[in-house]
Design an enzyme around this catalytic site. Structure first.
Site, PDB file in Angstrom:
ATOM      1  N   CYS A 178     -42.476  27.520  -7.250  1.00 29.41           N
ATOM      2  CA  CYS A 178     -42.661  28.564  -8.264  1.00 29.41           C
ATOM      3  C   CYS A 178     -42.204  28.129  -9.653  1.00 29.41           C
ATOM      4  O   CYS A 178     -42.519  28.798 -10.639  1.00 29.41           O
ATOM      5  CB  CYS A 178     -41.900  29.827  -7.860  1.00 29.41           C
ATOM      6  SG  CYS A 178     -42.316  30.424  -6.225  1.00 29.41           S
TER       7      CYS A 178
ATOM      8  N   HIS B 298     -48.034  36.905  -9.073  1.00 27.90           N
ATOM      9  CA  HIS B 298     -47.187  35.712  -9.186  1.00 27.90           C
ATOM     10  C   HIS B 298     -47.963  34.490  -8.711  1.00 27.90           C
ATOM     11  O   HIS B 298     -47.791  34.021  -7.591  1.00 27.90           O
ATOM     12  CB  HIS B 298     -45.925  35.946  -8.341  1.00 27.90           C
ATOM     13  CG  HIS B 298     -44.978  34.795  -8.289  1.00 27.90           C
ATOM     14  ND1 HIS B 298     -44.888  33.833  -9.263  1.00 27.90           N
ATOM     15  CD2 HIS B 298     -44.059  34.445  -7.342  1.00 27.90           C
ATOM     16  CE1 HIS B 298     -43.955  32.958  -8.932  1.00 27.90           C
ATOM     17  NE2 HIS B 298     -43.445  33.297  -7.763  1.00 27.90           N
TER      18      HIS B 298
ATOM     19  N   GLY C 117     -38.772  28.628  -4.052  1.00 24.63           N
ATOM     20  CA  GLY C 117     -38.678  28.446  -2.608  1.00 24.63           C
ATOM     21  C   GLY C 117     -37.901  27.194  -2.253  1.00 24.63           C
ATOM     22  O   GLY C 117     -37.891  26.212  -2.997  1.00 24.63           O
TER      23      GLY C 117
ATOM     24  N   CYS D 170     -36.992  32.330  -9.406  1.00 27.68           N
ATOM     25  CA  CYS D 170     -36.480  31.780  -8.155  1.00 27.68           C
ATOM     26  C   CYS D 170     -37.497  30.776  -7.632  1.00 27.68           C
ATOM     27  O   CYS D 170     -38.677  30.832  -7.985  1.00 27.68           O
ATOM     28  CB  CYS D 170     -36.237  32.882  -7.129  1.00 27.68           C
ATOM     29  SG  CYS D 170     -37.697  33.888  -6.752  1.00 27.68           S
TER      30      CYS D 170
END
Length: 1012
Positions: A711, A968, A1000, A998
């Site tokens: 991300c 997202h 992963g 954040c």
């Protein structure tokens, strides 16, 4: 016949004694014996010559690449030290490649034709025939001759292996050996199914079948498989391995040879399959005694074997009524297939996908009869495929029978009978009587439904039992509309269904009776006492989660400084703890605790406030060496598989974005020296990125790199370009983020090394993102209500921004094609609006959102308070300020710096709560100095946690909504947030922007910009 015809022809004409018949003058009208034999010999020679000529002609017709392949394969198999990897490549890749090129709809050359190429090597020709007939069965329609000749070839092959004076010196790769056994069983099954249909066969076929009862007989097939097991002593070897004894000694002369060891092992798997098809599930599971179903088992080295074993084991358990064991088997292999999905190629994987589809149907049956928590991805896939039927089965009652029947027919194998039709009687009546018998598949279906029907009435019963702690059977009978005797029968059925014989350890047939229901009750004559129950494993999970939560709370409490008295500070700000003040001893806190403690302390410090003021002045000061952004735009964000980009492939999306943005950048494409492209899931991102940039108009001299930090990929592209400019490596660069989640969903990570698998945090890296959200919500007590409130704010803000045209300033419209799902018509559309925003959202509508991860238990994340799967792209053109002035371009922002951190993978959503303090500390700033925060909003849980833990003013976070409303698109989010944040600050007094997300696997990233 020829001589008689010759005489008749002479009689039809007038005979001339002087006619020259080409016969020697001394011929007396008869042949002697010697002449007759000589003539016959001449005929045989002539026939042989003709056959040889035909064979040479047929061999000449074989394509040259095929000849070279056959010679090459023969050489590999007969090499002094055969290379199994080379043989495997030739067997799998070479054969398939040539099949696709030359023999898609035709047979390979017969063995007799290519025999001269391999010096008539009978062992090789036998193996070649096995491949030949396998191709016929897979690609063409075998006739009776093909079926018989294939059987005869298998007999030749197995006789060679089993009856040779010593071990056959033949080395074959493990995949080939498994496929020999697997294809042998498949062709047997195919023949039995064809033979069992007595109607529609010609008299000739019936006669042949009557005279060939031994061909593909059940006895002959079982005899081969058991003989291979006995010859290899594989069962003795497996027992020796379990006891830690000498395996080679147990294997004997033949068992230590790879050929015999593997054929014996795979024969066990073949018998598992045959016994299931014959309906003997106990014997089928018993065949696997000695084989542990774990990752180290030999069958896991062959993907087809791995899938088949778990399919037939799971099906056997289901037919035996051991639903928890069946669910465990199906879930295990379906999870494996999910991880394998993005690496699948070829016909083998097509078959694997078909088997997976059948297992989803069987899993739906088992879940309906015995609800059990399974992996989120598996549960979602099951409901996508068979959601309607699953819902009907869950509800129970007579109406569900049709759904159970449909799912069973879809998922079960095609059963066979060991007894063929009585063709040898030559009686139509006997064949008609045989045809009138139930088919094996119909018989197995009736057995299955007979076991299921008593359980269907328990669904409503359980619903009523949940409402009471005690009640009478008469009252329960009234609720259900039946008499008391029937209620007692239903209670007994429910009681029996609540306890299942389940595997714990040992052989597959062993196990213990365990409770599998959350309802426990007892019946005392006409009185029912009810108690809810949960299994010990669920209690264990509960205590583990809360134990970890307590540990974090304890560590955080000990990490905090002593309370600071409010005095001396005229402005109301608490004084700083005096130097040398006592602080309670504490263990080294986690990185999260340190960062959060830092955030609290820097808010209290007047000294830091002075540093902060200087830092703001330094950040906003303009220098020629500043790295600035002169252009930043994004595409509209659309729902994956539903929105405007659903039919736009990932490379197309990137190309369209670059193609549309390039003219607006107002720069010569050749001036762009490097392009960094952030993305997550395309299988070939480097190639896609390079190809798309060239097609969009950038010259070959412009370098391109793809990078992936999940991300944070888009933000890493910005950091990479900025660092290259700051170091002087380049003057102008383009940062890009894109993601097509319609084209490429998140692949499930696969780990192999036992140390990685055994490591808890390492395993957490593979956890589905939804699980990390639920774990964060549980560990840090983020309620469903709070998540809904933050989600509502995101939707409402995004709705207002879209309606007022704010987003129009940052969105670059892209023209693409969409395909109508129903009609298949393709139309051209221009996508310019985000389509995931929920207009008119209220707290009431948010509360109605269904749990996105119901298998989790008390799941708190919903479709309304979590980000959707999204397609989108964004770009940012970057250069030095001096270069921008030289090119006549106006900077819109200045990049100050970036921070990346690591956090616990199981709660990866806390990343921004750690990354933001790290960033602010580097630049001597505090949260109050920042005018706007853009946080990715992957889930309501992480968004609420980060905002409240950092103590941020909600009005300064995601001013125009975020990922919950807009979506997202993983790789694009890092650049998209910069575009949206700068647009939100445009015309405002505020200047400082912090973006964060954040990541992963347990990371966080943040970056600081100054809007100009």
């Amino acid at each position: 016949m020829a001589e008689t015809q010759y005489r008749l022809d002479l009689e039809d004409e007038e005979f001339d004694e002087n006619m020259d018949l080409g016969v020697q003058a001394d011929y007396d009208g008869t042949y002697d014996q010697a002449d007759s034999e000589a003539y016959a010999q001449q005929q045989r020679v002539a026939e042989a010559a003709a056959l040889q000529a035909q064979a040479l002609e047929a061999l000449a017709a074989v394509p040259e690449p095929v000849k070279k392949y056959i010679i090459h394969l023969h050489a590999l198999l007969n090499a002094p030290n055969p290379s199994l990897p080379e043989i495997q490549a030739a067997y799998e890749q070479g054969w398939n490649r040539l099949t696709e090129k030359f023999f898609q709809k035709s047979e390979w050359p017969e063995a007799e034709i290519i025999a001269p190429l391999v010096n008539h090597d009978e062992v090789f020709l036998t193996l070649y025939r096995e491949l030949y007939f396998k191709h016929v069965y897979a690609r063409l329609q075998p006739d009776l001759d093909d079926r018989f000749h294939s059987y005869e070839n298998y007999c030749t092959l197995f006789n060679l292996i089993l009856n040779s004076p010593g071990p056959v010196p033949l080395s074959l790769p493990i995949d080939w050996l498994y496929n020999i056994i697997d294809e042998f069983v498949y062709q047997y099954t195919s023949f039995v199914l064809w033979r069992s249909k007595a109607t529609g066969k010609s008299e000739e076929e019936k006669l042949v079948l009557a005279e060939s009862g031994h061909i593909w007989s059940c006895y002959s097939v079982l005899n081969v498989l058991y003989s291979l097991i006995q010859k290899s002593k594989i069962q003795d070897q497996l027992r020796a391995a379990q006891k830690g004894e000498d395996v080679e000694a147990a294997g004997g002369e033949y068992g230590v040879i790879s050929l015999y060891h593997h054929l014996g092992y795979f024969s066990i798997l073949g018998l598992l399959r045959v016994h299931v098809l014959l309906g003997d599930y106990t014997l089928a599971l018993g065949m696997l005694d000695g084989i542990d179903l774990n990752k180290k088992a030999l069958f896991t080295r062959v993907t087809g074997a791995h899938v088949a074993v778990y399919y037939y084991v799971g099906f056997s358990y289901m037919m035996l009524g051991r639903y928890p064991d069946a669910i465990r088997s199906f879930s295990h292999i379906l999870f494996f297939i999910l991880r394998l999905k993005h690496f699948q190629r070829g016909s083998q994987f097509d078959q694997i996908n078909k088997t997976a589809d059948r297992m989803y149907a069987l899993l739906a049956i088992c879940q309906a009869l015995c609800p059990t928590k399974v992996d989120e991805g598996i549960s979602t896939a099951m409901k996508e495929k068979f959601g309607e039927a699953y819902g009907k089965m869950i509800r129970g009652g007579p109406d569900s029978i049709a759904s159970f029947q449909e799912m069973f027919i879809h998922g079960a194998p095609r059963f066979i009978s060991p007894n063929p039709p009585p063709y040898e009687l030559e009686s139509e009546d006997a064949l008609a009587a045989y045809s009138a018998l139930p088919e094996p598949s119909t018989h197995q279906l009736s057995l299955f439904l007979a076991g299921v029907e008593p359980q269907l009435s328990t669904s409503n019963l359980r619903s009523f039992l949940r409402l009471y702690t005690t009640l009478g059977t008469d009252k329960l009978a009234g609720f259900l509309g039946v008499d008391e005797e029937e209620v007692l029968e239903m209670l007994m059925a429910a009681k029996g269904g609540a306890r299942k014989f389940t595997w714990i350890q040992g052989s597959l047939l062993e196990g213990e009776v365990v409770g599998v229901s959350d309802i426990n009750f007892g019946v005392d004559e006409t009185h029912v006492t009810v108690a809810e129950s949960k299994t010990s494993r669920k209690y264990g999970d509960f205590f583990l989660r809360h134990g970890l939560k307590f540990r974090d709370v304890y560590d955080n409490l000990r990490a905090k400084p002593l309370p600071i008295p409010k005095n001396r500070a005229s402005n109301g700000v608490p004084a700083v703890v005096a130097a040398g003040a006592a602080v309670p001893a504490a263990p080294a806190p986690s990185s999260e605790s340190k960062m959060l403690r830092l955030t609290r302390s820097i808010r209290l410090s007047p000294a830091f406030r002075h540093l902060s003021t200087e830092a703001i002045a330094s950040a906003t000061h303009k220098n020629p060496s500043d790295v600035v952004i002169t252009y930043a735009k994004r595409s509209a964000l659309t729902k994956a598989k539903k929105g405007g980009f659903k039919d736009t492939a990932s490379d197309s999306l990137l190309y369209l974005m670059l193609k549309a943005a390039l003219p607006e950048m107002k720069i010569d494409p050749a001036a762009v020296e490097d392009i960094l492209v952030g993305t997550c899931h395309p299988p070939s991102p480097c190639y896609e990125a390079r190809a798309a940039t060239l097609a969009a108009g950038f010259p070959e001299s412009t370098a391109v790199q793809a990078l992936n930090r999940l991300c944070g990929s888009g933000l890493m592209a910005v950091r990479g370009i900025s660092d290259s400019i700051a170091r002087g490596d380049i003057e102008v660069g383009l940062a890009v983020g894109y993601e097509s989640m319609s084209s490429h969903a998140r692949p499930t990570p696969v780990f192999h090394h036992p140390d990685i698998i055994a490591n808890g945090p390492s395993n957490d890296c593979a956890a589905p993102m939804g699980w990390t959200s639920e774990m964060l919500a549980v560990d840090y007590d983020v309620s469903r209500e709070k998540q809904d409130e933050y989600g509502l704010s995101s939707h409402n803000r995004a709705e207002a921004a879209q309606k007022s045209g704010i987003f129009d300033k940052e969105i670059l419209p892209l023209t693409t094609e969409v395909k109508d799902k129903e009609t298949g018509d393709v139309s051209t559309v221009t996508v310019s609006k985000d389509d995931g925003i929920r207009y008119g959202s209220t707290i009431e509508s948010m509360r109605k959102g269904r749990s996105a991860f119901p298998d989790w238990g008390e799941a708190r994340s919903t479709g309304a308070n979590s980000s959707q799967l999204t397609d989108g792209a964004a770009v940012a053109l970057m250069m030095r300020r001096s270069k921008a002035e030289e090119l006549g371009l106006t900077p819109i922002a200045k990049h100050i710096g970036t921070a990346v951190v690591g956090v616990s993978p199981r709660v990866m959503g806390i990343g921004p709560a750690v990354a933001i303090p790290a960033l602010l500390k580097k630049h001597n700033l505090v949260a109050d100095d920042i005018d706007l925060f853009e946080i990715n909003e992957a889930f309501g849980s992480m968004y609420a946690y980060c905002v409240e833990t950092l103590g941020l003013d909600p009005a300064k976070v995601n001013k125009n909504g975020g990922g919950i409303a807009m979506g997202h698109p993983l790789g694009a989010t890092g650049v998209r947030q910069i575009v949206t944040g700068l647009n939100a600050l445009d015309g405002e007094k505020g200047k400082l922007l912090v973006t964060s997300m954040c990541i992963g696997s347990g990371q966080g990233a943040s970056a600081l910009f100054v809007s100009e």
